[in-house]
Design a protein around this motif. Structure first.
Motif, PDB file in Angstrom:
ATOM      1  N   GLU A  49      18.465 -91.560  61.384  1.00 24.46           N
ATOM      2  CA  GLU A  49      18.986 -90.499  62.361  1.00 24.46           C
ATOM      3  C   GLU A  49      18.019 -89.444  60.601  1.00 24.46           C
ATOM      4  OE1 GLU A  49      23.157 -90.419  61.859  1.00 24.46           O
ATOM      5  OE2 GLU A  49      23.049 -92.656  61.607  1.00 24.46           O
ATOM      6  N   PRO A  60      22.478-105.300  66.790  1.00 25.05           N
ATOM      7  CA  PRO A  60      22.356-104.026  67.441  1.00 25.05           C
ATOM      8  C   PRO A  60      22.636-103.267  65.876  1.00 25.05           C
ATOM      9  CG  PRO A  60      24.145-105.189  67.260  1.00 25.05           C
ATOM     10  CD  PRO A  60      23.297-106.260  67.415  1.00 25.05           C
ATOM     11  N   GLY A  61      22.119-101.569  66.098  1.00 24.50           N
ATOM     12  CA  GLY A  61      21.859-100.994  64.913  1.00 24.50           C
ATOM     13  C   GLY A  61      21.269-100.895  63.748  1.00 24.50           C
ATOM     14  N   TYR A 107      17.284 -92.225  57.886  1.00 23.38           N
ATOM     15  CA  TYR A 107      18.425 -92.948  57.087  1.00 23.38           C
ATOM     16  C   TYR A 107      18.718 -93.982  58.329  1.00 23.38           C
ATOM     17  CZ  TYR A 107      23.376 -94.513  55.853  1.00 23.38           C
ATOM     18  OH  TYR A 107      24.292 -94.798  55.883  1.00 23.38           O
ATOM     19  N   GLY A 108      18.466 -95.401  57.825  1.00 18.48           N
ATOM     20  CA  GLY A 108      18.525 -96.366  58.849  1.00 18.48           C
ATOM     21  C   GLY A 108      18.124 -97.379  58.077  1.00 18.48           C
ATOM     22  N   THR A 109      18.112 -98.666  58.735  1.00 12.18           N
ATOM     23  CA  THR A 109      18.692 -99.844  57.884  1.00 12.18           C
ATOM     24  C   THR A 109      16.684 -99.760  57.770  1.00 12.18           C
ATOM     25  OG1 THR A 109      20.355-100.350  59.467  1.00 12.18           O
ATOM     26  CG2 THR A 109      18.627-102.133  58.627  1.00 12.18           C
ATOM     27  N   ARG A 117      19.910 -87.152  57.788  1.00 14.08           N
ATOM     28  CA  ARG A 117      20.826 -87.373  56.800  1.00 14.08           C
ATOM     29  C   ARG A 117      20.532 -86.220  55.765  1.00 14.08           C
ATOM     30  NH1 ARG A 117      25.778 -91.494  57.093  1.00 14.08           N
ATOM     31  NH2 ARG A 117      26.171 -92.247  59.606  1.00 14.08           N
ATOM     32  N   ASP A 118      21.133 -85.021  55.541  1.00 15.69           N
ATOM     33  CA  ASP A 118      20.664 -84.735  54.288  1.00 15.69           C
ATOM     34  C   ASP A 118      18.383 -84.321  54.649  1.00 15.69           C
ATOM     35  OD1 ASP A 118      23.484 -84.749  53.715  1.00 15.69           O
ATOM     36  OD2 ASP A 118      23.388 -86.446  52.574  1.00 15.69           O
ATOM     37  N   ASN A 147      16.203 -93.195  44.521  1.00 17.77           N
ATOM     38  CA  ASN A 147      16.761 -93.021  45.139  1.00 17.77           C
ATOM     39  C   ASN A 147      16.391 -91.745  45.837  1.00 17.77           C
ATOM     40  OD1 ASN A 147      19.364 -95.162  44.542  1.00 17.77           O
ATOM     41  ND2 ASN A 147      19.087 -93.685  42.634  1.00 17.77           N
ATOM     42  N   ASP A 195      15.564 -98.493  54.691  1.00 19.32           N
ATOM     43  CA  ASP A 195      16.509 -99.521  53.100  1.00 19.32           C
ATOM     44  C   ASP A 195      15.658-100.677  53.107  1.00 19.32           C
ATOM     45  OD1 ASP A 195      18.953 -97.499  53.250  1.00 19.32           O
ATOM     46  OD2 ASP A 195      19.951 -99.443  54.675  1.00 19.32           O
TER      47      ASP A 195
END
Ligand SMILES: Nc1ncnc2c1ncn2[C@@H]1O[C@H](COP(=O)(O)OP(=O)(O)OP(=O)(O)O)[C@@H](O)[C@H]1O
Ligand SMILES: Nc1ncnc2c1ncn2[C@@H]1O[C@H](COP(=O)(O)OP(=O)(O)OP(=O)(O)O)[C@@H](O)[C@H]1O
Ligand SMILES: [Mg+2]
Ligand SMILES: [Mg+2]
Lengths: 349, 293, 325, 502
Positions: A48, A42-43, A55-57, A50-51, A172, A60
């Motif tokens: 989503e 899950p997840g 943003y999300g796995t 953000r800034d 980053n 990453d």
């Protein structure tokens, strides 16, 4: 979800396009792993904004995976010549350390210094392999052992922090909502692809890796080409080192790139380039690197302890191996339709 | 040289700034006292350390000191050292041996106590209400095991405190950051309001992950870690870290005092603690200028 | 034609060069450092590096067959933990050792079977093996575990070691190393299996056409590799009386380096087991030199080890360079 | 009529894209030499490999002495009584000669190999072939001819019912061939069934009792030698009429109008390899290099091409002194060399026919100027047609081509660089009659176009047929240079023999 709408058709299309190419099996493995996460973690697919950035796995995975992807590009060419470079992890540490040391001077000096030493490290390896004719695994072992020491020497055993926005951006920052590292990887990939496919370099590398004696008899510049691929691997390692340092805004000479050479080699081999040299699959290496990173992130996300995490990793490696095995595929194909030989025998009887 | 003892010291490695400070403290003190120090770095490998210890025997040193990489596996070499008549002082980490006469004394921190103090501080700070994520050290290492144990002991009685995530970040910034990223993105991630990191480096990495997730470290998520390196103090001054339990690497002076005592034939207690503090944000700014590592 | 007479020994040249450099390094150490020439240092050299040497002999066989074994370090660690945990659970030590050796051999056989039956690259399979064994070691016991048993305490370290003087004894592990090297040499030189391994490594396609049993040779050579890794693990437990799942990371690289320094070609088909012993001793000697130097900090240690490795390899290369075809 | 020893029925083998064998029947009788003939790629080697368990068969069965055999590996074939020398040398390069002969059959005492016994046996096996050499030498240090003989010695070292020799003579000179034939005849007289593959018609007619012809993987027929005239045999192999073949064989005498000197050497020498050597190579002329095996011809070629560096003497190119430090240097000057050992020195096995073909030209153009794909395809198409290369397409891996076709691709590789001086080291080794004629014609054409050519060939007839001038080497030194009317087989033989006697 929108991710599903985009990702799965794209993957399916990729698989279809590559159905007769060596890229197929690493892609299949990647797709299976993603599917597993879609269903059971899950997840994992949550995304989503953000800034102003995604943003999300999954993001990453791309960002964290960029280091191995960069390494894998250089490693692919080295392996294609029949060599291997064990020193890329140490080279990363040196590049990161030099950048952090020079961060205060100026941005171009810091970046140039980091990449410069990485090129030097690559040239050193290249020299040992091509001029001294030392077996690559041993030649690069020297820098693997000593390189991290050099990096620690540069940082004086400390972790050196830096805050310069440009340097922090490298690992980053985001470009068009996606991690800047992704753009960096794609840029390097395109550059490498152009370098090997728009010039004769690719052919030379494959010829040398396939049969070095014959390549020499054919007048190929075997030694310069070998030298070059190690320098290039150094450059890639340097970039990866800068990204790694930038990721944590500091140079941690003892840990940057530690054991990453194994992941890079693994990515290349999983991607379909044989360690014996010859034919190489640049895109395959990227897929291999993504596969490894996805696996790592999956294990984190599923809260598998780092100590025993190597067990599932081993299982996935062996599974990908088996998927790629021509023998197993032939057997599976034989199961699907009756073997022609068997038919013949019946006919004869 | 007859009156000044020759000391062999085997260090674990240089895996962190903490360790480097530890090394520098010992080397610096030896130089200051004019003691010949045979220093060997084990690169985090027990087998290297055993080799170094046996070499010290061959070099006829007067006293052997070392920070063991792991707790077990020292019996044979310590017996050999004993046979050669050389006293042994342990630093930083203890060993498990069946025969306590194999070493003279152990000077170093109590990792379990460190974990306990972090836990106690947290209980006070959060009043027993916390959803905790834990960044564990290198799997199997003594500090990781003990700091986990001490912390769990301290929060054991609190019904409102539970550790919902616990993963190894290998004592490094990069891994600390990577693991924290996945913590935050997990479905339970939103409820995390406390981070306990087994060392400062992992906490510093995690702080970045927290910031990238759009949260405020130190406020949205309370962070407590161990070691007390300079970077941690800077983070506390910036309000991003809440507390660090000191684990003092500067044991040089203490160690060589003990060496002198051993050479003089004094009897020593088996366990000598290192002076250590606990710092939160209120003390950070004052303490920062005096931090040496 | 006189050239033809000289050539066979050209193959031995790298080994002889290594041996020469080893002696040179040792002599250098004796000149530079007090006590370096003592018997204890010499005995330590064998005793301290025994586990590496035993595992490296296995790795050499695998390399000779044209393969590679990356699982060495992990299997050494695993067997250590397995033995420690079995003994901890009250099993007799000999049974524990037997089980560990059996596991190592079986593990190697499994990797060999995968490599042969599915034509998989040895690098990947043994890398998988490395991850698997490492993970399993943590599953067996997540921390280092000491072995408390009189067999280990008394028998190995007292009864089986040969005292030289009141304070100095030759440890059992040193004998184990020499025995394994001798047995390995005999196996490689005087057994059909050994010759098949070399043939396989030199040219697999030719070996097949010449009737070498490819499958069984391959599987057996990885079995032997796994077995010797496990034996290395056993020797390591004698040495440390404990097992630690996190130990011996990267030992496989040392083993490979020892083999290559000892004149074994990574492509397979050429190499000598005694050369591997020379390689192991050289790696050990480099470490001893650094320790005796006694002032190098962590990074200078690394740089010095790398630098000595470099000097050494270049010397070996220069003394044994041949006209290539 | 002797009894059938080896009988195959309906052997079939498919590779992706090719049916290499299509229901072939074959029968070899005891006490007979049975030649297997066919063009390059006809399926001879595949038949042998399918029979001996190298390739699993898709269909068909085989019997030895009436017992069905179904070997899954060469080892099992050997156990079933079939001993084989495969095409190309298939030995272990890093092991000694003695070991290569005894591998897998070493006698042991208490489990230990008896090395003395192995050496003795190896020496004996080599002696049967009239060869005396140091059996402790590493195989890879021996010339390819020696290696070939070692392979044969190995095959004749065991008791077998069937001995299969796939192009065993392709790298041997006349003397070696004669020696081999003596051995083969002796084995035949002992009742062995012998299968013999060769592209040399003379040898086939000298040795064989019966001929089986294959074409495109199919059986054309089995004939007693006496009933099959050469022309008819060639016609069967090529699938043409006898008249067509007759027309093919017609060839003009070399036009003798050599041009100005291109490359010359004075006292060129390399320790242990070449004694001081004077050579002159002219445009529009083929210079043959004659000599026994091991006489140093290959060494001369290596030296000329910059693979080795001379330690004395000088080379002049169009009068100007030059030194070639590497093949690349030599190539820049317009030299080309097709090496004698195709497998290890020429082919890039896992690359495609196209890549193998263009690689030398690309090397010459350098790294940056990639040959455009269209030009590559055109080159491949042109040369495939011109040399009659049999492939399933330009993207086929060269390792899957038959030996002869590989050789043609290598030749094309060098012709594509449009060299001024072409050094051919045994270019017709393993090439079928038709292709050999093609290559010989090509040689003549290139010569007429003004190329200087160095032609190394073990077959003196072929050598004198194609050369304008012949330099004869012996023991690494030039002992004679034949010109004009002296360029003939007898003169070459005499030159070699005269020096031998001296
Ligand atoms: N491993 C393979 N994979 C695919 N095709 C193959 C393979 N081996 C042989 N072939 C094809 O099978 C056909 C027969 O080849 P084979 O080697 O039997 O010919 P040959 O008669 O021995 O020729 P030559 O006289 O040149 O040696 C050729 O078209 C060849 O390209
Ligand atoms: N009968 C032999 N015994 C021992 N060594 C030999 C023999 N024949 C050749 N050699 C060695 O093999 C090497 C290769 O010789 P080279 O290839 O130059 O000869 P060549 O005339 O080209 O013969 P080939 O017909 O084999 O191509 C030489 O160094 C020679 O000494
Ligand atoms: Mg053939
Ligand atoms: Mg020759």
């Amino acid at each position: 979800m929108i991710v599903d709408l985009l990702l799965w058709p794209a993957l399916a299309a990729l698989l279809w396009v590559n159905r007769r190419r060596p890229l197929l099996w690493p892609l299949v493995a990647l797709a299976l792993l993603l599917l597993f996460n879609r269903l059971f973690t899950p997840g994992f697919f949550a995304l989503e904004i953000r800034d102003g950035r995604l943003y999300g796995t999954l993001v990453d995975v791309l960002n964290q995976g960029s280091k191995v992807m960069l390494l894998a590009l250089g490693m692919t060419l080295v392996i294609a010549t029949g060599g291997v470079d064990l020193s890329v992890g140490a080279t990363m540490a040196i590049a990161g350390a030099v950048m952090a040391r020079l961060a205060g001077v100026s941005i171009p000096v810091a970046l140039g210094g980091g990449l410069g030493v990485a090129l030097l490290a690559g040239a050193w390896n290249g020299l040992l392999v091509s001029a001294f004719r030392i077996q690559p695994i041993i030649a690069t072992l020297i820098l693997m052992v000593a390189g991290r020491g050099v990096a620690q020497l540069v940082t004086d055993g400390q972790i050196i922090n830096f805050e310069q926005p440009a340097l922090v951006y490298l690992g980053n920052g985001s470009l068009l909502g996606l991690p800047f590292t992704l753009a960096l990887v794609l840029g390097m990939f395109v550059l490498t692809a152009l370098l090997v496919r728009r010039t004769a370099l690719g052919l030379f590398i494959e010829a040398i890796g396939d049969n070095e004696t014959a390549a020499r008899f054919t007048g190929l510049p075997a030694r310069p080409v070998k030298f070059l691929v190690y320098v290039f691997a150094g450059l890639c390692a340097g970039l990866a080192g800068l990204v790694a340092a930038s990721n944590i805004k500091s140079a941690d000479a003892n840990h940057i790139g530690l054991y990453l050479e194994l992941d890079a080699i693994l990515a290349v081999v999983v991607g379909g380039t044989a360690l014996t040299g010859g034919r190489f699959q640049l895109a395959g290496s990227l897929v291999g690197a993504l596969l490894i990173q996805t696996l790592g992130t999956t294990l984190y996300a599923r809260n598998v302890g780092a100590d025993v995490a190597t067990v599932p990793k081993a299982i996935v490696i062996l599974a990908v191996c088996l998927l790629q095995s021509p023998v197993l595929r032939a057997k599976l194909a034989g199961l699907r339709r009756p073997a022609p030989a068997a038919l013949r025998k019946e006919g004869a009887a | 040289a007859a009156d000044k003892p020759v000391v062999g010291f085997s260090q674990i490695g240089a895996e962190s700034a903490w360790r480097t400070a530890n090394t520098d403290s010992i080397k610096g003190e030896a130089a200051k006292r004019g003691i010949t120090l045979k220093f060997a770095d084990a690169q985090q490998k027990q087998e290297n350390q055993i080799k170094a210890l046996r070499s010290f025997i061959a070099q006829n040193v007067d006293v052997i000191a070392f920070s063991p990489v792991v707790e077990t596996g020292w019996e044979p070499v310590l017996r050999e050292i004993k046979k050669a008549g050389i006293p042994v002082i342990l630093t930083d980490r203890a060993v498990k041996v069946s025969d306590p006469s194999l070493f003279v004394t152990f000077v170093g921190s109590d990792f379990v106590e460190e974990g306990r103090r972090a836990g106690k501080w947290l209980v006070e700070k959060t009043k027993g209400q916390a959803v905790i994520a834990e960044l564990v050290g290198t799997p199997g290492s003594a500090p990781a095991i003990d700091r986990k144990k001490g912390f769990e002991e301290a929060i054991a009685g609190q019904a409102g405190m539970k550790i919902i995530k616990s993963q190894s970040g290998d004592f490094t910034r990069a891994k600390g950051k990577e693991v924290m990223e996945t913590f935050l993105k997990s479905p339970e991630g939103k409820s995390i309001n406390v981070l306990y990191a087994h060392n400062d480096d992992m906490a510093l990495g995690a702080i970045q992950a927290i910031e990238e997730a759009g949260l405020k470290p130190g406020t949205d998520i309370v962070i407590v870690s161990i070691d007390g390196v300079k970077g941690a103090f800077e983070a506390m001054v910036a309000g991003k870290l809440n507390c660090t339990v000191e684990c003092n690497p500067l044991i040089g002076a203490q160690l060589f005092d003990l060496v002198a005592d051993v050479v003089a034939g004094k009897t020593l207690p088996k366990r000598i603690a290192v002076e250590e503090g606990l710092y939160d944000q209120s003390q950070a700014a004052a303490a920062l200028p005096s931090r040496q590592y | 034609m006189n050239l033809a007479k000289l050539r066979p020994s050209a193959r031995l040249l790298p080994v002889l060069a290594s041996l020469g450099v080893l002696i040179l390094l040792y002599a250098g150490g004796c000149l530079m450092f007090e006590n370096f020439g003592s018997l204890r240092v010499l005995i330590n050299l064998f005793g301290d590096n025994a586990f590496l040497g035993v595992a490296a002999v296995g790795a050499t066989f695998v390399i000779l067959s044209g393969g590679i074994d990356l699982s060495v370090g992990a299997v050494v660690a695993f067997t250590g933990v397995l033995i420690a945990s079995l003994i901890g659970h009250g099993q007799p030590p000999l049974l524990a050792i037997g089980l560990a050796l059996g596991f190592g051999a079986g593990f190697g056989a499994l990797m060999g079977a995968l490599i042969h039956l599915y034509a998989l690259p040895p690098f990947l399979v043994t890398l998988g093996g490395m991850f698997l064994a490492r993970g399993l070691a943590f599953v067996v016991h997540p921390e280092s575990l000491s072995i408390d048993h009189p067999f280990y305490g008394e028998f190995i370290s007292q009864t089986l070691s040969v005292p030289v003087s009141r304070r100095l004894a030759i440890p059992f592990t040193a004998f184990a190393l020499i025995a394994v090297v001798l047995a390995g040499t005999a196996l490689a030189r005087w057994s059909r299996f050994g010759r098949n391994v070399l043939a396989l490594g030199s040219s697999e396609s030719s070996a097949r056409l010449m009737g070498v049993p490819i499958g069984s040779t391959k599987i057996l050579v990885y079995t032997l590799g796994g077995f010797l890794s496990a034996l290395g693990g056993v020797v390591a437990t004698f040495y440390m009386q404990s097992g630690n799942p996190a130990s011996f990371v990267g030992l496989e690289l040392d083993a490979i380096a020892a083999a290559v320094i000892g004149g074994t070609l990574l492509r397979g088909g050429v190499g000598y087991i005694p050369g591997t012993l020379v390689g192991v001793l050289i790696l050990g000697l480099i470490q001893t030199l650094v320790i005796f130097q006694g002032t190098l900090n962590s990074w200078w240690t690394r740089i010095a080890v790398g630098g000595l490795l470099f000097v050494f390899i270049v010397l070996q290369q220069l003394t044994s360079r041949r006209r290539d075809g | 009529m002797s009894a059938p020893v080896l009988v195959c029925r309906g052997l079939t083998k498919r590779f992706p894209g090719v049916v290499a064998l299509d229901g072939v029947d074959f029968c070899a009788r005891g006490g007979e030499v049975h030649a297997l003939m066919g063009e390059n790629g006809a399926g001879k080697s595949t038949l042998i490999k399918a029979l001996t368990g190298v390739h699993p068969r898709d269909a068909g069965e085989a019997e030895v002495d009436g017992r069905p055999v179904h070997p899954r590996s060469p080892r099992e074939a050997e156990a079933a009584g079939i001993s084989t020398v495969y095409q190309e040398v298939n030995l272990i390069p890093d092991l000694s000669v003695a070991e290569n002969i005894c591998l897998g059959r070493q006698r042991t005492r208490l489990g230990f190999i008896r090395w003395g016994d192995a050496r003795t046996r190896a020496r004996a096996a080599l002696a049967r072939l009239g060869l005396e050499l140091d059996v402790d030498r590493t195989l890879s240090e021996c010339s390819i001819a020696i290696q070939q003989l070692v392979a044969i010695a190995r095959a004749t070292d065991i008791d077998a019912r069937v001995l299969i020799l796939d192009e065993p003579t392709s790298s041997l000179d006349a003397g070696e061939v004669a020696q081999l034939f003596t051995v083969v005849r002796r084995l035949r007289d002992r009742g062995l069934a012998i299968v013999f593959v060769s592209h040399f018609l003379d040898q086939v007619y000298a040795l064989a009792d019966r001929i089986t012809v294959l074409r495109n993987g199919r059986l054309v027929g089995e004939f007693p030698v006496a009933e099959l005239p050469r022309l008819q045999l060639v016609a069967h192999m090529m699938g043409r009429s006898v008249d067509e073949v007759e027309a093919l064989r017609h060839r003009e005498r070399p036009a003798a109008a050599p041009g100005e000197p291109l490359l010359s050497t004075r006292g060129l020498a390399l320790r242990h390899a070449v004694l001081p050597l004077d050579l002159e190579l002219r445009r529009g002329e083929v210079l043959g290099l004659g000599g026994l095996l091991g006489s140093g011809r290959t060494e001369v070629a290596r030296l000329l091409f910059g693979l080795d560096r001379a330690d004395a003497g000088e080379t002049r190119l169009e009068g100007r002194p030059v030194t070639f430090h590497s093949p690349a240097d030599a190539m820049r000057a317009g030299l080309a060399l097709t090496p004698e050992d195709r497998k290890t020195q020429a082919i890039l096995p896992n690359l495609t026919v196209r890549e193998n073909l263009i690689v030398a030209l690309q090397a010459r153009r350098g790294l940056w100027k990639q040959i455009p794909r269209a030009e590559q395809d055109r080159l491949v198409a042109d040369f495939t047609r011109a040399l009659g290369i049999k492939t399933s397409g330009p993207e086929q891996l060269i390792r899957n081509l038959s030996g002869g076709n590989q050789q043609k691709v290598i030749l094309a590789r060098w012709l594509a660089t449009e060299p001024r001086l072409l050094i051919l080291d045994e270019p017709t080794r393993g090439i079928d009659v038709g292709a050999q004629a093609d290559i010989e014609r090509l040689l003549a054409r290139l010569r007429d176009e003004g190329l200087a050519i160095v032609f190394i060939c073990a077959d003196t007839a072929e050598l004198s047929r194609n050369s304008q001038r012949i330099a004869v080497l012996r023991d690494h030194a030039k002992v004679a240079e034949l010109t004009g009317p002296d360029v003939n087989e007898q003169a070459v033989m005499r030159a070699i023999a005269r020096e031998t006697a001296a």
